[in-house]
Design a protein around this motif. Structure first.
Motif, PDB file in Angstrom:
ATOM      1  N   THR A   1       0.829  -1.225   0.000  1.00 56.02           N
ATOM      2  CA  THR A   1       0.000   0.000   0.000  1.00 56.02           C
ATOM      3  C   THR A   1       0.855   1.263   0.000  1.00 56.02           C
ATOM      4  O   THR A   1       0.396   2.314  -0.435  1.00 56.02           O
ATOM      5  CB  THR A   1      -0.984   0.033   1.200  1.00 56.02           C
ATOM      6  OG1 THR A   1      -0.226   0.064   2.421  1.00 56.02           O
ATOM      7  CG2 THR A   1      -1.911  -1.161   1.185  1.00 56.02           C
ATOM      8  N   GLY A   2       2.111   1.162   0.478  1.00 62.15           N
ATOM      9  CA  GLY A   2       3.015   2.320   0.398  1.00 62.15           C
ATOM     10  C   GLY A   2       3.229   2.719  -1.058  1.00 62.15           C
ATOM     11  O   GLY A   2       3.298   3.904  -1.392  1.00 62.15           O
ATOM     12  N   ALA A   3       3.288   1.711  -1.946  1.00 66.03           N
ATOM     13  CA  ALA A   3       3.467   1.997  -3.377  1.00 66.03           C
ATOM     14  C   ALA A   3       2.257   2.752  -3.929  1.00 66.03           C
ATOM     15  O   ALA A   3       2.389   3.540  -4.872  1.00 66.03           O
ATOM     16  CB  ALA A   3       3.689   0.700  -4.147  1.00 66.03           C
TER      17      ALA A   3
ATOM     18  N   ARG B   1       0.857   0.954   6.863  1.00 65.24           N
ATOM     19  CA  ARG B   1       0.978   1.602   8.166  1.00 65.24           C
ATOM     20  C   ARG B   1      -0.291   1.462   9.000  1.00 65.24           C
ATOM     21  O   ARG B   1      -0.250   1.515  10.222  1.00 65.24           O
ATOM     22  CB  ARG B   1       1.264   3.110   7.998  1.00 65.24           C
ATOM     23  CG  ARG B   1       2.504   3.476   7.195  1.00 65.24           C
ATOM     24  CD  ARG B   1       3.760   3.043   7.917  1.00 65.24           C
ATOM     25  NE  ARG B   1       4.970   3.578   7.290  1.00 65.24           N
ATOM     26  CZ  ARG B   1       5.461   3.226   6.114  1.00 65.24           C
ATOM     27  NH1 ARG B   1       4.843   2.297   5.407  1.00 65.24           N
ATOM     28  NH2 ARG B   1       6.582   3.763   5.635  1.00 65.24           N
ATOM     29  N   ASP B   2      -1.440   1.322   8.306  1.00 69.84           N
ATOM     30  CA  ASP B   2      -2.742   1.332   8.993  1.00 69.84           C
ATOM     31  C   ASP B   2      -3.575   0.119   8.590  1.00 69.84           C
ATOM     32  O   ASP B   2      -4.798   0.166   8.620  1.00 69.84           O
ATOM     33  CB  ASP B   2      -3.509   2.612   8.626  1.00 69.84           C
ATOM     34  CG  ASP B   2      -3.789   2.707   7.121  1.00 69.84           C
ATOM     35  OD1 ASP B   2      -3.091   2.016   6.339  1.00 69.84           O
ATOM     36  OD2 ASP B   2      -4.695   3.457   6.731  1.00 69.84           O
ATOM     37  N   ILE B   3      -2.915  -0.963   8.192  1.00 67.60           N
ATOM     38  CA  ILE B   3      -3.687  -2.103   7.679  1.00 67.60           C
ATOM     39  C   ILE B   3      -4.410  -2.819   8.826  1.00 67.60           C
ATOM     40  O   ILE B   3      -5.616  -3.042   8.762  1.00 67.60           O
ATOM     41  CB  ILE B   3      -2.784  -3.089   6.895  1.00 67.60           C
ATOM     42  CG1 ILE B   3      -1.952  -2.333   5.839  1.00 67.60           C
ATOM     43  CG2 ILE B   3      -3.637  -4.178   6.253  1.00 67.60           C
ATOM     44  CD1 ILE B   3      -2.745  -1.471   4.890  1.00 67.60           C
TER      45      ILE B   3
ATOM     46  N   ARG C   1       6.352  12.129  10.974  1.00 65.24           N
ATOM     47  CA  ARG C   1       5.143  12.641  10.310  1.00 65.24           C
ATOM     48  C   ARG C   1       4.084  11.549  10.208  1.00 65.24           C
ATOM     49  O   ARG C   1       2.905  11.786  10.449  1.00 65.24           O
ATOM     50  CB  ARG C   1       5.464  13.154   8.906  1.00 65.24           C
ATOM     51  CG  ARG C   1       6.227  14.445   8.902  1.00 65.24           C
ATOM     52  CD  ARG C   1       6.281  15.046   7.513  1.00 65.24           C
ATOM     53  NE  ARG C   1       5.010  15.650   7.141  1.00 65.24           N
ATOM     54  CZ  ARG C   1       4.823  16.356   6.026  1.00 65.24           C
ATOM     55  NH1 ARG C   1       5.810  16.541   5.186  1.00 65.24           N
ATOM     56  NH2 ARG C   1       3.659  16.885   5.752  1.00 65.24           N
ATOM     57  N   ASP C   2       4.494  10.340   9.838  1.00 63.53           N
ATOM     58  CA  ASP C   2       3.529   9.237   9.668  1.00 63.53           C
ATOM     59  C   ASP C   2       2.884   8.839  11.005  1.00 63.53           C
ATOM     60  O   ASP C   2       1.734   8.422  11.045  1.00 63.53           O
ATOM     61  CB  ASP C   2       4.206   8.000   9.051  1.00 63.53           C
ATOM     62  CG  ASP C   2       4.635   8.224   7.600  1.00 63.53           C
ATOM     63  OD1 ASP C   2       4.057   9.107   6.937  1.00 63.53           O
ATOM     64  OD2 ASP C   2       5.556   7.528   7.138  1.00 63.53           O
ATOM     65  N   SER C   3       3.657   8.981  12.102  1.00 63.71           N
ATOM     66  CA  SER C   3       3.141   8.542  13.413  1.00 63.71           C
ATOM     67  C   SER C   3       2.323   9.630  14.109  1.00 63.71           C
ATOM     68  O   SER C   3       1.551   9.329  15.009  1.00 63.71           O
ATOM     69  CB  SER C   3       4.290   8.156  14.346  1.00 63.71           C
ATOM     70  OG  SER C   3       5.114   7.220  13.719  1.00 63.71           O
ATOM     71  N   SER C   4       2.516  10.882  13.701  1.00 64.04           N
ATOM     72  CA  SER C   4       1.849  11.959  14.450  1.00 64.04           C
ATOM     73  C   SER C   4       0.718  12.613  13.659  1.00 64.04           C
ATOM     74  O   SER C   4       0.086  13.538  14.131  1.00 64.04           O
ATOM     75  CB  SER C   4       2.882  13.018  14.867  1.00 64.04           C
ATOM     76  OG  SER C   4       3.520  13.527  13.716  1.00 64.04           O
ATOM     77  N   ARG C   5       0.448  12.122  12.438  1.00 62.28           N
ATOM     78  CA  ARG C   5      -0.636  12.747  11.662  1.00 62.28           C
ATOM     79  C   ARG C   5      -1.987  12.429  12.296  1.00 62.28           C
ATOM     80  O   ARG C   5      -2.132  11.468  13.049  1.00 62.28           O
ATOM     81  CB  ARG C   5      -0.567  12.280  10.199  1.00 62.28           C
ATOM     82  CG  ARG C   5      -0.879  10.826  10.038  1.00 62.28           C
ATOM     83  CD  ARG C   5      -0.865  10.369   8.586  1.00 62.28           C
ATOM     84  NE  ARG C   5      -1.060   8.951   8.552  1.00 62.28           N
ATOM     85  CZ  ARG C   5      -0.329   8.091   7.848  1.00 62.28           C
ATOM     86  NH1 ARG C   5       0.649   8.513   7.076  1.00 62.28           N
ATOM     87  NH2 ARG C   5      -0.582   6.807   7.897  1.00 62.28           N
ATOM     88  N   ASP C   6      -3.014  13.267  11.948  1.00 60.83           N
ATOM     89  CA  ASP C   6      -4.339  13.125  12.555  1.00 60.83           C
ATOM     90  C   ASP C   6      -5.078  11.886  12.049  1.00 60.83           C
ATOM     91  O   ASP C   6      -5.842  11.267  12.785  1.00 60.83           O
ATOM     92  CB  ASP C   6      -5.198  14.356  12.240  1.00 60.83           C
ATOM     93  CG  ASP C   6      -4.663  15.592  12.946  1.00 60.83           C
ATOM     94  OD1 ASP C   6      -3.929  15.424  13.943  1.00 60.83           O
ATOM     95  OD2 ASP C   6      -4.951  16.711  12.489  1.00 60.83           O
TER      96      ASP C   6
HETATM   97  O1   DC Z   1       6.229   1.961   2.943  1.00 60.74           O
HETATM   98  P1   DC Z   1       6.626   3.147   2.108  1.00 60.74           P
HETATM   99  O2   DC Z   1       7.871   3.856   2.578  1.00 60.74           O
HETATM  100  O3   DC Z   1       6.694   2.846   0.656  1.00 60.74           O
HETATM  101  O4   DC Z   1       5.424   4.180   2.297  1.00 60.74           O
HETATM  102  C1   DC Z   1       5.400   5.411   1.648  1.00 60.74           C
HETATM  103  C2   DC Z   1       4.644   6.440   2.482  1.00 60.74           C
HETATM  104  O5   DC Z   1       3.249   6.164   2.494  1.00 60.74           O
HETATM  105  C3   DC Z   1       5.095   6.562   3.923  1.00 60.74           C
HETATM  106  O6   DC Z   1       5.423   7.918   4.198  1.00 60.74           O
HETATM  107  C4   DC Z   1       3.921   6.142   4.746  1.00 60.74           C
HETATM  108  C5   DC Z   1       2.750   6.195   3.816  1.00 60.74           C
HETATM  109  N1   DC Z   1       1.842   5.068   3.993  1.00 60.74           N
HETATM  110  C6   DC Z   1       0.695   5.268   4.738  1.00 60.74           C
HETATM  111  O7   DC Z   1       0.498   6.361   5.248  1.00 60.74           O
HETATM  112  N2   DC Z   1      -0.209   4.265   4.889  1.00 60.74           N
HETATM  113  C7   DC Z   1       0.018   3.056   4.348  1.00 60.74           C
HETATM  114  N3   DC Z   1      -0.897   2.085   4.500  1.00 60.74           N
HETATM  115  C8   DC Z   1       1.201   2.820   3.601  1.00 60.74           C
HETATM  116  C9   DC Z   1       2.109   3.854   3.456  1.00 60.74           C
END
Ligand code: DC
Length: 209
Positions: A32-34, A124-126, A173-178
């Motif tokens: 999902t990051g892709a 990150r949020d699966i 940023r990824d951990s502290s977003r709303d």
């Molecule tokens: O895993 P990655 O580095 O390819 O992810 C790219 C960006 O996308 C990273 O900043 C976090 C975000 N991301 C997210 O917010 N939610 C997800 N399910 C996957 C990735």
């Protein structure tokens, strides 16, 4: 239907482990990051500002993303290499913090799970948001030095300190977003990959299953 959710910060080993687990179990695999990277790529290609909430949300709704075994195509253009490059990497956190982008990609991810009758899905949020009923939730982690070292190996043209600093600020940023921040689900299995080989981590995931 079997769903395995793998979450964790950058460089924790998610993609490698998720691919291997999917291969061993004969399940499909989704990165999902892709998908977030593909939206960021489309935004930059259109010359838009990644912080422009409305414009970026519209791109997310319109963009066509296709993930093959090793290639990612965005609106028919091969973006496999560019979505991992520095321009997309610095734009992607802003794109991923946009609630409308998340809503759009979340629904595409759930659709993917239905269409593939389950699978291994990493991000990150699966485990917390996209697939809260997953059969197994894994949260991978590793210390910052090791994670930065892994990323540095993938992108040799940037120096280590720069890679480590970028990674630390993206994780913050990824951990502290709303919206849907990176957090471990209460019912996830925590695996620290710092001192373990890929095979050991894959074996541990399969044991939990
Ligand atoms: O895993 P990655 O580095 O390819 O992810 C790219 C960006 O996308 C990273 O900043 C976090 C975000 N991301 C997210 O917010 N939610 C997800 N399910 C996957 C990735």
């Amino acid at each position: 239907m079997q769903v395995i959710a793998i979450d964790g910060p950058s460089g924790s080993g998610k993609s490698t482990v998720a691919r291997a687990v999917a291969g061993q179990l004969g399940l499909s695999y989704l990165d999902t990051g892709a998908m977030y990277r593909s939206v960021a790529f489309a935004v930059l290609r259109r010359g838009l500002d990644p912080e422009d909430v409305e414009a970026v949300a519209k791109v997310a709704r319109d963009v066509e993303i296709s993930q093959g075994d090793d290639a990612v195509t965005v609106d028919g253009v091969d973006a496999t290499v560019e979505i991992r490059g520095p321009a997309v990497t610095s734009a992607v956190s802003a794109v991923a913090a946009n609630p409308e982008v998340r809503a759009e990609l979340r629904s595409r991810q759930r659709e993917w799970v239905r269409a593939h009758d389950g699978g291994v899905i990493e991000g990150r949020d699966i485990g917390t948001v996209v697939c809260p009923d997953a059969d197994l939730k894994v949260y991978l982690t590793a210390n910052l030095d090791v994670r930065a070292g892994r990323r540095h190996k993938e992108i040799e043209d940037l120096d280590y300190d720069r890679v480590a600093a970028d990674l630390a600020s993206r994780d913050t940023r990824d951990s502290s977003r709303d919206h849907s921040p990176l957090v471990m689900a209460d019912d996830a299995v925590l695996i620290d990959t710092t001192d373990h080989s890929i095979d050991e981590v894959v074996a541990e995931v399969l044991r939990h299953l």
